[in-house]
Design an enzyme around this catalytic site. Structure first.
Site: not given
Ligand code: NAD
Length: 517
Positions: A247-248, A252, A269, A303
């Protein structure tokens, strides 16, 4: 169900996937429960409601963890190649259900049907990879300094692997994690994005069928649903030794510190700010295809989407004109209709972020080359369709430094040597994907060298977007440092143990230490 959904066979796809009007968002294998408030799954394609999914309460979560723990006790002692056989059967089921699942991905998330199918194909590919891996999972042997001793290392499963995933890859990211974690002997608990909960339920039904057929414990695959608060149940839970979070970067940071606080492992990630360098030796035709697909594919919501093109001044006008020209050919609309190139953004919040980015780029001195805007009228009723935009900008602008999850592309100019382009490419906080378009071997090798790209992915004559499952996937810096999928990414789902065996009648100590009794 909307007329459009029926026209494109979504009703049939949902039936094939065993989905209901209201679905339990919590399950352990085939046991479905979950008493929390419902989340509505609605489509950005036409704004219509698809179904409802119940969320997970703390009480539901406790049941899930108890079931996962019990399942782990059995699963970890099943030989890895037999676990691989279960993953093989799961891959077969995905082959059988590729079309309905690809359609659901497209309708619930908004990516093109082709990309939806591609996402399911990635799941199939990682299953195949994991099956082979299940006969490997190898450690090393090393020579002991002591006579009559043998030393080696082996890998053991970790236990419960928690998976938190983003909306934009609503099925593949889960499979990247689970297929590997399962052959490694772990059990998985998945919290999909609250924006794509139905994809989560669909995947869980598929694996639940496989587990049932093989008479395996339910808790090998568990599903929980809800927003970040449900994610926090796992990140704060010591019984979950590892959390894989996609995610963002904002998310994270929170996950890393929460899991780190309890000394758990996290695999992160996170966001990217990916660039293609275009040197004077680039093939323009290839550059344009790579750049345009990278920037507008999945409506800029990958991403690995291309956000920046760094073009040598000698080539600048030529490349700029070719890309601007290609943008004029783009067809925006229903992603289930294969004539369209660009589908919708996920929701109205994403549209607002896109609009803000376009305003910011002008306020910060950028020059708009291809105007953006929100589309309205027939076919665009969801309010989520936007025009892919291009702006000339510079790397130090705050907006260029930021990942806007939408089709906004920045053109940047460089002068002189390829080193200058590499410096611009590396001059952002994120470090996911990067590419160079060049037929010049020296430039390509400089880009790939230790003084070159600082990203987890560095490509030559390929865009930034679209990775194969055989390589380890992930990025550096604010992208989080995690690696999933191919290569030796499986090691993160296991704990390493070093074993020394003494087959003599003496007990010599390491480093020659004397300790006589
Ligand atoms: P997001 O960060 O809003 O949410 C991702 C997931 O995290 C969701 O399931 C959400 O519920 C959960 N979450 C959010 N806050 C949490 C918290 N405090 N604790 C636990 N869970 C929490 O991201 P999104 O909008 O769904 O996805 C877009 C972002 O994901 C982009 O930044 C994109 O680059 C990134 N992404 C990265 C990769 C990669 O492999 N590097 C892949 C896909 C998406």
């Amino acid at each position: 169900m909307s007329t459009l959904a029926k026209e494109f066979g979504i009703d049939k796809a949902l039936a094939q996937l065993g989905l209901q009007e209201t679905n339990h968002g919590t399950s352990t294998g085939n046991q479905h429960f979950g008493s929390g408030p419902e989340i509505k799954s609605s489509s950005p394609v036409d704004g219509a409601a698809i179904a409802k999914v119940t969320t997970t309460t703390q009480e539901d979560y406790e049941k899930v963890i108890a079931s996962a723990k019990a399942a782990f006790m059995e699963w970890r002692v099943i030989p890895a190649p037999q676990r691989g056989e279960v993953v093989r059967q799961f891959g077969e089921e995905l082959r059988r259900l590729k079309e309905p699942l690809g359609k659901l991905v497209s309708y619930e998330m908004g990516k093109s049907y082709q990309e939806g199918l591609g996402e399911v194909q990635e799941m199939i590919d990682i299953c195949d990879f994991a099956v082979g891996l299940s006969r490997q999972l190898h450690g090393l042997t090393m020579h002991s300094e002591r006579p009559g001793h043998r030393m080696y290392e082996q890998y053991h499963p970790l236990g419960i692997v928690g998976i938190i995933s983003a909306f934009n890859f609503p099925v593949a990211v889960w499979a990247w994690n689970t297929a590997l974690a399962w052959v490694c002997g772990d059990v998985c608990v998945w919290k999909p994005s609250e924006k794509t909960p139905l994809c989560g339920v669909a995947c869980q039904q598929i694996i639940a069928g496989v587990l049932k057929k093989n008479n395996l414990p339910e808790g090998i695959s568990c599903l929980i649903n809800g927003d970040y608060k449900v994610g926090e149940m796992m990140t704060t839970d010591k019984r979950v030794p590892m959390v894989s979070a996609t995610g963002s970067t904002r998310m994270g940071r929170i996950v890393a510190s929460t899991v780190g606080e309890r000394l758990g492992k996290s695999l992160l990630e996170l966001g990217g700010n990916n660039a293609i360098i275009v040197t004077p030796d680039a093939d323009i035709k290839m550059t344009v295809i790579g750049a345009v697909f990278g920037a507008v594919g999945t409506a800029g919501q990958r991403c690995t989407s291309t956000r920046r093109i760094i073009i040598h001044e000698k080539m600048y006008d030529k490349v700029k004109d070719a890309i601007v020209d290609a943008y004029q050919q783009l067809k925006i609309g229903n992603p289930l209709d294969e004539n369209n190139h660009v589908g919708p953004l996920i929701d109205q919040d994403a549209v607002k972020n896109y609009q803000k980015a376009l305003k910011d780029v002008v306020d910060q001195g950028g020059n708009i080359l291809v105007e953006g805007g929100v589309l309205s009228g027939q076919g665009f009723e969801s309010g989520c369709y936007v025009k892919p935009a291009i702006a000339e900008a510079s790397n130090d602008m705050a907006i260029v430094q930021h990942e806007t999850f939408a089709p906004v592309l920045y053109l940047l100019k460089y002068k002189g040597d390829v080193e200058n382009a590499i410096e611009i490419q590396n001059g952002v906080d994120q470090g996911l994907s990067s590419a160079i378009m060049t037929n010049n071997l020296r430039e390509a090798e400089r880009f790939l060298s230790h003084a070159g790209s600082d990203c987890g992915i560095a490509n030559v004559n390929i865009g930034t977007s679209g990775a194969e499952i055989g390589g380890a996937f992930g990025g550096e810096k604010d992208t989080g440092g995690g690696r999933e999928s191919g290569s030796d990414a499986w090691k993160v789902y296991m704990r390493r143990q070093t074993n020394t065996i003494n087959y003599t009648t003496e007990l010599p100590l390491a480093q020659g230490i004397k300790f006589d009794l």
